[in-house]
Design a protein around this motif. Structure first.
Motif, PDB file in Angstrom:
ATOM      1  N   ILE A 254       1.257   5.057   0.769  1.00 25.87           N
ATOM      2  CA  ILE A 254       0.655   6.382   1.414  1.00 25.87           C
ATOM      3  C   ILE A 254       0.468   7.827   1.212  1.00 25.87           C
ATOM      4  CG2 ILE A 254      -0.575   6.749   3.612  1.00 25.87           C
ATOM      5  CD1 ILE A 254       0.161   4.533   4.416  1.00 25.87           C
TER       6      ILE A 254
ATOM      7  N   LEU B 237       5.590   9.423  11.869  1.00 25.95           N
ATOM      8  CA  LEU B 237       4.669   8.000  12.363  1.00 25.95           C
ATOM      9  C   LEU B 237       5.190   8.216  13.538  1.00 25.95           C
ATOM     10  CD1 LEU B 237       2.921   5.905  12.002  1.00 25.95           C
ATOM     11  CD2 LEU B 237       4.826   4.137  12.348  1.00 25.95           C
TER      12      LEU B 237
ATOM     13  N   MET C  51      -3.943   9.645  10.406  1.00 26.49           N
ATOM     14  CA  MET C  51      -3.678   7.916  10.210  1.00 26.49           C
ATOM     15  C   MET C  51      -4.446   7.910  11.262  1.00 26.49           C
ATOM     16  SD  MET C  51      -2.247   4.777   9.052  1.00 26.49           S
ATOM     17  CE  MET C  51      -2.694   4.449   7.443  1.00 26.49           C
TER      18      MET C  51
ATOM     19  N   HIS D 248      -4.166   2.443  15.894  1.00 24.46           N
ATOM     20  CA  HIS D 248      -4.622   1.368  15.192  1.00 24.46           C
ATOM     21  C   HIS D 248      -3.371   0.312  15.517  1.00 24.46           C
ATOM     22  CE1 HIS D 248      -2.513   2.593  11.559  1.00 24.46           C
ATOM     23  NE2 HIS D 248      -2.163   1.195  11.104  1.00 24.46           N
TER      24      HIS D 248
ATOM     25  N   HIS E 210       0.044   2.971  15.961  1.00 31.72           N
ATOM     26  CA  HIS E 210       0.481   3.881  16.304  1.00 31.72           C
ATOM     27  C   HIS E 210      -0.041   4.375  15.630  1.00 31.72           C
ATOM     28  CE1 HIS E 210       0.580  -0.243  13.128  1.00 31.72           C
ATOM     29  NE2 HIS E 210       0.520   0.811  12.298  1.00 31.72           N
TER      30      HIS E 210
ATOM     31  N   PHE F  52       2.118  -5.705   3.665  1.00 31.82           N
ATOM     32  CA  PHE F  52       1.857  -5.984   4.897  1.00 31.82           C
ATOM     33  C   PHE F  52       1.643  -7.604   4.797  1.00 31.82           C
ATOM     34  CE2 PHE F  52      -0.738  -1.659   4.685  1.00 31.82           C
ATOM     35  CZ  PHE F  52      -0.471  -1.412   5.998  1.00 31.82           C
TER      36      PHE F  52
ATOM     37  N   VAL G 255      -0.893   8.879  12.998  1.00 33.38           N
ATOM     38  CA  VAL G 255      -0.185   9.701  12.034  1.00 33.38           C
ATOM     39  C   VAL G 255      -0.920  10.811  12.652  1.00 33.38           C
ATOM     40  CG1 VAL G 255       0.492  11.123   9.839  1.00 33.38           C
ATOM     41  CG2 VAL G 255       1.051   8.544  10.248  1.00 33.38           C
TER      42      VAL G 255
ATOM     43  N   SER H 180       4.704   7.685   1.832  1.00 34.78           N
ATOM     44  CA  SER H 180       5.313   6.044   3.015  1.00 34.78           C
ATOM     45  C   SER H 180       4.529   5.140   2.223  1.00 34.78           C
ATOM     46  CB  SER H 180       4.233   6.098   4.293  1.00 34.78           C
ATOM     47  OG  SER H 180       3.235   6.022   4.428  1.00 34.78           O
TER      48      SER H 180
ATOM     49  N   ARG I  30       1.045  -1.367   0.215  1.00 31.96           N
ATOM     50  CA  ARG I  30      -0.078   0.177   0.325  1.00 31.96           C
ATOM     51  C   ARG I  30       0.804   1.460  -0.265  1.00 31.96           C
ATOM     52  NH1 ARG I  30      -3.824   0.279   5.029  1.00 31.96           N
ATOM     53  NH2 ARG I  30      -4.611  -1.995   3.886  1.00 31.96           N
TER      54      ARG I  30
ATOM     55  N   TYR J  51       0.294  11.268   2.099  1.00 38.84           N
ATOM     56  CA  TYR J  51      -0.794  12.671   3.581  1.00 38.84           C
ATOM     57  C   TYR J  51      -0.580  13.728   2.228  1.00 38.84           C
ATOM     58  CZ  TYR J  51       0.077   8.764   6.238  1.00 38.84           C
ATOM     59  OH  TYR J  51       0.217   7.894   6.962  1.00 38.84           O
TER      60      TYR J  51
ATOM     61  N   ASP K 185      -2.051  -2.485  13.493  1.00 43.64           N
ATOM     62  CA  ASP K 185      -2.029  -3.731  11.932  1.00 43.64           C
ATOM     63  C   ASP K 185      -2.680  -5.306  12.051  1.00 43.64           C
ATOM     64  OD1 ASP K 185      -0.226  -1.239  10.745  1.00 43.64           O
ATOM     65  OD2 ASP K 185       0.919  -2.292  10.241  1.00 43.64           O
TER      66      ASP K 185
ATOM     67  N   ARG L  70       3.919  13.782   3.438  1.00 46.44           N
ATOM     68  CA  ARG L  70       4.194  12.921   3.661  1.00 46.44           C
ATOM     69  C   ARG L  70       3.900  11.344   2.259  1.00 46.44           C
ATOM     70  NH1 ARG L  70       3.905   8.912   7.427  1.00 46.44           N
ATOM     71  NH2 ARG L  70       5.872   8.394   8.083  1.00 46.44           N
TER      72      ARG L  70
ATOM     73  N   LEU M 291       7.325  -0.848   6.255  1.00 46.67           N
ATOM     74  CA  LEU M 291       7.284   0.610   6.558  1.00 46.67           C
ATOM     75  C   LEU M 291       8.599   1.126   6.031  1.00 46.67           C
ATOM     76  CD1 LEU M 291       4.786   2.159   6.110  1.00 46.67           C
ATOM     77  CD2 LEU M 291       6.160   3.187   8.491  1.00 46.67           C
TER      78      LEU M 291
HETATM   79  O1  AKG Z   1       2.239   6.055   6.124  1.00 51.86           O
HETATM   80  C1  AKG Z   1       2.636   5.880   8.232  1.00 51.86           C
HETATM   81  O2  AKG Z   1       3.469   6.256   8.237  1.00 51.86           O
HETATM   82  C2  AKG Z   1       1.661   3.805   8.510  1.00 51.86           C
HETATM   83  C3  AKG Z   1       1.020   3.713   7.700  1.00 51.86           C
HETATM   84  C4  AKG Z   1       0.469   2.561   8.364  1.00 51.86           C
HETATM   85  O3  AKG Z   1       0.416   2.602   9.853  1.00 51.86           O
HETATM   86  C5  AKG Z   1      -0.593   1.578   7.859  1.00 51.86           C
HETATM   87  O4  AKG Z   1      -0.492   1.832   6.697  1.00 51.86           O
HETATM   88  O5  AKG Z   1      -1.705  -0.022   8.483  1.00 51.86           O
END
Ligand code: AKG
Ligand code: FE2
Length: 329
Positions: A166, A201, A182, A185, A241, A260, A243, A256, A164, A168, A187, A254, A194
């Protein structure tokens, strides 16, 4: 307690493996997070992936992305502010074994159509590294079969293994309808790799305080998910964790990227016990769900999808649809 950094340069050397496995185990039992130094994923590949992500998220119009919302195969795009928590982040999901994306081009925004082999290759490298980490977890737990976890994590299973990307986004004004980037949560799967372009984060430390996760060039941040924590009788930790706008303000962007890994859907999560007087774990609570021993990975994933993402859309969507809720996983 210092944030763990583990050098895995000699992970394949039998002389060093136990030492590294113990280091990884300690980190997994205390923080549930660690940074990997000297890992085998080429920096060039990571950079290439981020460069594609940047082009996709920043140069493509919303009209070139939104008509391909995440489908039940976990392929597609999820707009910012569109999930259940209204997180201010957009993401692009690539699920499935090698070749699956190429066979599902109608589910992918056109930008990605010529890059499926490159994405498959990157995912494969991530998975190979995950397999080695899973052996370390088994060694750390003194399991007689050191391949116990790895055997359940074939790269070819269902759609559990997802890359995935991501973003921001940077905005001129703070969005009105959200408070977070974010939501907090853990995972839901087994292990997450990551990759980060910059810090942002935050992680719940062993003392319960929220602390910034380090972002060091060339390192990979690893964290463990609920399935592995439940399966290991909570000896391996799935740490929360998040954000926030405090760490990534609305006017700063940002990127990332998370890989997973999940066990095969038919895998039964029966908590492992360490000794005869070890109380078996009766239930496990995370992300608003309570699960009991005997649940399969597939069933657990289904419950998580329902609780976090709401009603899924059909695979291979070609027409614009309302986006699926997509946030933590
Ligand atoms: O963007 C991040 O640093 C964290 C992403 C994350 O925790 C997730 O996608 O489950
Ligand atoms: Fe996460």
């Amino acid at each position: 307690m210092e944030f763990p950094i583990v050098d895995i340069e000699h992970l394949d050397d039998p002389q060093c493996q136990l030492d590294i496995a113990n280091h990884i185990a300690r980190a997994s039992q205390t923080w549930g997070f660690l940074l990997l130094k000297n890992h085998p994923i080429p920096q060039q590949d990571v950079g290439d992936m981020f460069s594609l992500a940047r082009q996709f998220f920043l140069d493509e119009s919303e009209a070139a992305k939104s008509p391909w919302p995440v489908n039940t195969d976990s392929i597609g795009y999820s707009r910012a502010l569109s999930d259940r928590y209204k997180d201010d982040k957009a993401s692009m999901w690539f699920a499935g074994k090698a070749g699956f994306l190429a066979h599902n081009l109608p589910a992918l925004p056109p930008f990605w159509h010529t890059y499926t082999a490159q994405i498959d290759d990157f995912k494969q490298k991530c998975h190979q590294l995950i397999m080695k980490l899973l052996v370390c977890f088994a060694i750390a737990m003194d399991l007689p079969d050191r391949d116990f976890f790895a055997k359940a994590h074939s790269e070819d299973i269902g759609n559990g293994n997802v890359l995935r990307m991501i973003c921001y986004p940077a905005r001129t004004q703070a969005p009105l309808d959200t408070t977070t980037r974010m939501s907090s949560h853990s995972d839901s799967g087994s292990v997450t790799l990551l990759f980060q372009t910059c810090a942002g984060l935050e992680v719940e430390s062993p003392s319960g305080a929220w602390v910034p996760a380090p972002c060091l060039p060339g390192h990979i941040l690893v964290n463990l998910g609920d399935a592995l924590a439940f399966w290991s009788g909570r000896r391996l930790k799935a740490t929360r964790h998040r954000v926030s706008f405090a760490t990534v303000p609305h006017d700063r962007e940002r990127l990332s990227m998370a890989y997973f890994a999940k066990a095969a859907p038919e895998t039964v999560l029966q908590p492992l016990r360490s000794g005869a007087d070890d109380e078996p774990m009766r239930e496990y609570k995370a992300n608003g769900l309570t699960i009991q021993p005997g649940i399969t990975v597939g069933e657990y994933s289904r419950l998580i999808m329902e609780s976090i993402y709401g009603a899924p859309v059909e695979p291979n969507a070609q027409e614009p649809r309302s986006p699926t809720a997509a946030s933590a996983a």
